[in-house]
Design an enzyme around this catalytic site. Sequence first.
Site, PDB file in Angstrom:
ATOM      1  N   ASN A  89      49.493 -11.086  91.087  1.00 23.48           N
ATOM      2  CA  ASN A  89      50.776 -10.742  91.709  1.00 23.48           C
ATOM      3  C   ASN A  89      51.068 -11.556  92.968  1.00 23.48           C
ATOM      4  OD1 ASN A  89      51.926  -8.917  89.910  1.00 23.48           O
ATOM      5  ND2 ASN A  89      50.447  -7.359  90.530  1.00 23.48           N
ATOM      6  N   SER A 139      48.038  -2.229  90.610  1.00 22.74           N
ATOM      7  CA  SER A 139      48.601  -3.583  90.662  1.00 22.74           C
ATOM      8  C   SER A 139      48.583  -4.126  92.078  1.00 22.74           C
ATOM      9  CB  SER A 139      50.065  -3.565  90.234  1.00 22.74           C
ATOM     10  OG  SER A 139      50.194  -3.068  88.963  1.00 22.74           O
ATOM     11  N   GLU A 165      41.848  -8.755  85.362  1.00 16.83           N
ATOM     12  CA  GLU A 165      41.535  -9.246  86.705  1.00 16.83           C
ATOM     13  C   GLU A 165      40.534  -8.235  87.288  1.00 16.83           C
ATOM     14  OE1 GLU A 165      45.065  -9.312  89.212  1.00 16.83           O
ATOM     15  OE2 GLU A 165      44.451 -11.160  90.181  1.00 16.83           O
ATOM     16  N   HIS A 177      42.051  -4.644  86.507  1.00 16.49           N
ATOM     17  CA  HIS A 177      43.500  -4.796  86.387  1.00 16.49           C
ATOM     18  C   HIS A 177      43.848  -5.371  85.020  1.00 16.49           C
ATOM     19  CE1 HIS A 177      47.391  -6.698  88.239  1.00 16.49           C
ATOM     20  NE2 HIS A 177      47.654  -5.586  87.605  1.00 16.49           N
TER      21      HIS A 177
END
Length: 295
Positions: free
Chosen positions: A188, A117, A150, A138
């Site tokens: 994120n 992450s 991702e 991801h």
Amino acid sequence: MKDITVIGAGTMGNGIAHVFAMKGFQVKLVDVSETALQKAISTISANLDRMVTKEKITTAEKENTLANLSTFTSFDHSANADLVVEAATENMSLKLKIFTELDQLCNPNTILATNTSSISITKIAAATKRPDKVIGMHFMNPVPVMKLVEVIRGYATSDETTKTIMALSAQLDKIPVEVNDYPGFVANRILMPMINEAIYTLYENVAGVNEIDTVMKLGMAHPMGPLQLADFIGLDVCLSILHVLHDGFGNPKYAPCPLLTNMVTAGYLGVKSGEGFYKYEAGIKELIVSGRFNK
Ligand SMILES: NC(=O)c1ccc[n+]([C@@H]2O[C@H](COP(=O)([O-])OP(=O)(O)OC[C@H]3O[C@@H](n4cnc5c(N)ncnc54)[C@H](O)[C@@H]3O)[C@@H](O)[C@H]2O)c1
């Protein structure tokens, strides 16, 4: 591609193994813990049962998916994998060790992907002699449900590797989005400052837990408020990603809210510990604000 190894059989690893096996790939699921492997297979089986009940797949498809999965406590049998997707615990030195070992073991053509992450793909790739074949893949939680992958290009990831992983993600019925490797990638980098700001809003007593989440759910059409989402992700995970953003960019706007730091230090981690901004009790589905914020 046929032969896939997934390293780590936790929350993400079991979901990643599930989606590959359902599409007919031969999946070796690897974890250091035999208990985690057993739990992963029973989770996958229960999730497939739910899909059978909803008539999304047939019983035969469920059986075929399970038959495509095998479990191992080391990746010694993965030398000829076409692709390894690493989804072990989020810890930099652990990931560097796994990638160094994979690089020595695997066929030179094997693509090595990580589901991290927040750890730099470029840094993980630099632990290998094939940085062109290292990439971020991801997946989002829960993997069988969420459409996005991702796809993160490290500094040295080749066009060919990127193209292969984009196409493979589409083959899993996911929607891949290509991004470059900077702290937090895209998901994120945008999500965590929003969660952090929601926590600051609570900390500064602008509004309560329910009120903050309701504003974002009803006002912005988010399916879940940011505080509930933080509990779901894990407050420790949120804090650690904020540290990566803060360290990586050196910008004070990413500094974690002191309330978040306190909660993590005290062990209030959200759903996984039973309490965060909300309180979670077995069998109770409705959202109950933690007594600490419900005065
Ligand atoms: N949980 C999420 O919502 C989420 C979302 C996207 C990405 N991620 C990333 O996915 C990865 C896994 O996260 P998770 O939530 O599934 O963690 P988890 O704690 O549920 O599972 C991690 C698993 O890795 C295993 N493991 C540890 N060391 C290992 C080793 N050397 N070899 C093999 N297995 C090993 C552990 O036994 C455990 O079963 C992390 O990098 C995390 O950042 C998590």
